[in-house]
Every structure is written in C-alpha cells, then in structure tokens.
Design an enzyme around this catalytic site. Structure first.
Site, PDB file in Angstrom:
ATOM      1  N   HIS A   1       0.795  -1.219  -0.131  1.00 47.26           N
ATOM      2  CA  HIS A   1      -0.093  -0.398  -0.334  1.00 47.26           C
ATOM      3  C   HIS A   1       0.861   1.512   0.091  1.00 47.26           C
ATOM      4  O   HIS A   1       1.354   1.229   1.054  1.00 47.26           O
ATOM      5  CB  HIS A   1      -0.794  -0.202   1.119  1.00 47.26           C
ATOM      6  CG  HIS A   1      -1.916   0.998   1.760  1.00 47.26           C
ATOM      7  ND1 HIS A   1      -1.836   1.773   0.158  1.00 47.26           N
ATOM      8  CD2 HIS A   1      -3.297   1.384   2.195  1.00 47.26           C
ATOM      9  CE1 HIS A   1      -3.527   2.413   0.690  1.00 47.26           C
ATOM     10  NE2 HIS A   1      -3.892   2.295   1.682  1.00 47.26           N
TER      11      HIS A   1
ATOM     12  N   ARG B   1      -3.516  12.387   3.616  1.00 50.46           N
ATOM     13  CA  ARG B   1      -3.192  10.986   2.050  1.00 50.46           C
ATOM     14  C   ARG B   1      -3.531  11.809   0.680  1.00 50.46           C
ATOM     15  O   ARG B   1      -2.821  12.049  -0.537  1.00 50.46           O
ATOM     16  CB  ARG B   1      -4.120  10.163   2.080  1.00 50.46           C
ATOM     17  CG  ARG B   1      -4.103   8.822   3.698  1.00 50.46           C
ATOM     18  CD  ARG B   1      -3.122   7.673   3.403  1.00 50.46           C
ATOM     19  NE  ARG B   1      -3.425   7.029   1.992  1.00 50.46           N
ATOM     20  CZ  ARG B   1      -3.719   6.496   1.519  1.00 50.46           C
ATOM     21  NH1 ARG B   1      -4.815   5.871   2.448  1.00 50.46           N
ATOM     22  NH2 ARG B   1      -3.347   6.355   0.252  1.00 50.46           N
TER      23      ARG B   1
END
Ligand code: CP
Ligand code: NVA
Length: 325
Positions: A132, A313
């Site tokens: 990820h 993010r």
C-alpha cells in the site's frame, strides 16, 4: 535536489530508491504548506479503478486531481470489462490511450504490475494484497510533523504479513527508522519482504526487528501503529483465528503507557475501535468481542493522530501525481 520521476509508476516503496522516497515526501510537505495548488496539469485526465472499496484513497486521488486541474473517471470493480471480459493487458493498452495516469486498487499485486507494464502511462498502486505505497507517504509525513524527524522507534502491532505490515517495514528502512513488527511469528512478513527491508536498512542505518512480545515491542516507542485484523478480500471465516491469535496484540492503554510519554498512535483506517460499523456488530454477535485491533479509549485519545494521518493522504497523493504525471 530535483529528481525526474516523470512517467514513473509507483507500485511499491520497495521499487523506489531512498532518494526518490525522500523527494516525494518533501514535495508533499511543500504542497501541504502552500495550501493552494495551481492547476498546473490542466487538460490531463486520470482513471481511478477500484476493485476493492475505498474512502480515503479514492477521495485523495479525486481532490488532489481537482486541485491540480486534472479530470478523473472513477471505475469500480463491477462496472468495467476489466478482468472479467477483458484481460489486464488489453485494459491497460486501452486506458493508456484515454488517460494520463491510472490509480488502481486490486487484489493480486501482479495485476497492478501488468497494468503498469502495458499502459504506457504512470500507474499508481492504490493498494494490493501485498503493498500500500501511497499510504506510506501520508504516514511518514505525519511522523515528520509530530517528531521533526523520521528516525523514530515505529512499532506495528497485528497482521504484519499484509499490505500495511509489509509496506511499513520497507518504508521504515528508507526512513532510517527503528521498525519493530509485533505479532505471532506466523504473522511476520514473507522472507523476501524482510530481506528487501534489511537490504535498504543497511544503507540508511535503519533497524528492522520482529518480536512476539508486546511489552518488549512497545518499550520506549515513538509510534504505535496497527491495522485491522482481517483485510479486504479475506473471507469472513478467518475472523475466529485472527481474534484468537491477535487479541494479545490489541493496542490498549497498557501498550501506550509502555511507549514513550510523547508517543503517538497511528492507524491507516478504517478501524474497528467500537461497535458502530456493520462488520464490528456482526463479529461482536458471533464472537462476543467488543474491541478489536485498538481500544476505543486509545483511538479517541489525544495521542491518536489518525485523522491528521488521513488528511495527509490527500497532500501526499497530490505530490505523487504531480511528480509522475
Ligand atoms: N487507508 C486507506 O487506504 O483507506 P481507504 O480504504 O478508505 O482508501
Ligand atoms: N490491510 C487493510 C488496509 C486498508 C487500508 C486492507 O487491505 O483492507
């Protein structure tokens, strides 16, 4: 130093040099500080293809793209021909003619590699079973914001052999951190992942360790991190064994108190910290447990930086798109 990452795919932090990782992290820091981002990539378009669900990663790609002047198309796993009636290779060749980049969230890591090999445009891994990478930049931007350094003692609790455990071990190696994976031995990452982390660590001075003992692991930690015990794509019936195996590794007050006074709690999210989700309710009904990978108390405590991490993010994905498109 300005590096040229144009047209590069970001599939795993293991594929990047430490210099490249640091460059992207610094760019993210700069873009976050600047706040307003110019529409510097007008007339570009990206596809966001998600075979698994997402809140943060999808939103980050969409908002970051909007800020950069880039158009987006969202395609969920069920509404394209990909994989069902059309191979990954053919899909990549088609998408490469429409778009300037592809964010892809899927199951097998080989699928994102196939897309990257045939699309002719940058492909960003938005999560696979193994890695990820975009999450890593948000996590270490958060570390940097809290400690002004990345050379921290970073302890990951729980399912270390999954995308998050794997990625955090390798990212810690790039960042010169002291990483400790804290889990039963059968949950430690595969040998190739540990070997990659150690190889990078040799150059950066990082330390990569694993322990089965939560008190040894959390001792004097700066960061205590955990992830859900059952990841997307795993069958519901693994819950029974995971609860049995990972319950001793739940992050609670005792673990936070064993870390440094200044320690922070992090989690990539989503988290089962209470019973306010359908899955948590279902597991609670079946197995009677009320708390999962982290206690509600720790999740909601002042030490918890999970929403700062979630916001990051967006800034970090913006940097990844900006640098590579
Ligand atoms: N952390 C993360 O990847 O969140 P989403 O699954 O909501 O994208
Ligand atoms: N390990 C988790 C991470 C979610 C961001 C999963 O794959 O479901």
């Amino acid at each position: 130093m300005a590096l040229n990452l144009k047209n590069r795919s970001i599939l795993a932090v293991a594929d990047l040099t430490t210099e490249e990782v640091k460059y992207l992290l610094n760019l993210a820091k700069k873009l976050k500080e600047e706040k307003i981002t110019k529409h510097k990539h007008n007339n570009k378009n990206i596809a966001i293809i998600m075979q698994k669900t997402s809140t943060r990663t999808r939103s980050a790609f969409e908002v970051a793209s909007m800020n950069l002047g880039i158009g987006t198309t969202y395609i969920s796993g069920s509404d394209s021909q990909m994989g069902v009636k059309e191979s990954m290779e053919d899909t990549a060749k088609v998408m490469g003619r429409f778009y300037d980049g592809i964010a892809f969230r899927g199951f097998k890591h080989e699928d994102v590699e196939t897309l990257a090999n045939h699309a002719g445009i940058p492909v960003w891994n938005a999560l696979t079973d193994k890695w990820h990478p975009t999450q890593m930049f948000a996590d270490y931007l958060t570390v940097l914001e809290n400690f002004k350094t990345t050379k921290v003692k970073f302890v990951f609790f729980g399912d270390c052999k999954n995308n998050m455990g794997n990625s955090l071990a390798v990212m810690a190696a790039h960042m010169g951190a002291h990483f400790v994976g804290c889990a039963p031995k059968s949950y430690w990452p595969a040998e190739d992942v540990i070997a990659t982390a150690n190889q990078i660590a040799k150059k950066t001075g990082a330390k990569i360790e694993f322990t089965e003992d939560p008190m040894i692991g959390s001792k004097d930690a700066d960061v205590i991190y955990t992830d859900i015990w059952v990841s997307m794509g795993e069958p519901i019936d693994v819950w029974k064994k995971r609860i049995h195996d990972l319950q001793p590794y739940r992050v609670d007050k005792k673990i936070m108190n064993n870390a440094k006074k200044s320690a922070i709690f992090m989690h990539c999210l989503p988290s089962y910290h209470d019973l306010n989700t359908d899955v948590a309710k279902q597991i609670n009904k079946q197995f009677k447990i009320k708390e999962f990978e982290v206690t509600d108390e720790v999740f909601r405590s002042k030490q918890s930086k999970v929403f700062q991490e979630a916001e990051n993010r967006m800034h970090t994905i913006k940097a990844i798109i900006d640098a590579t498109i």
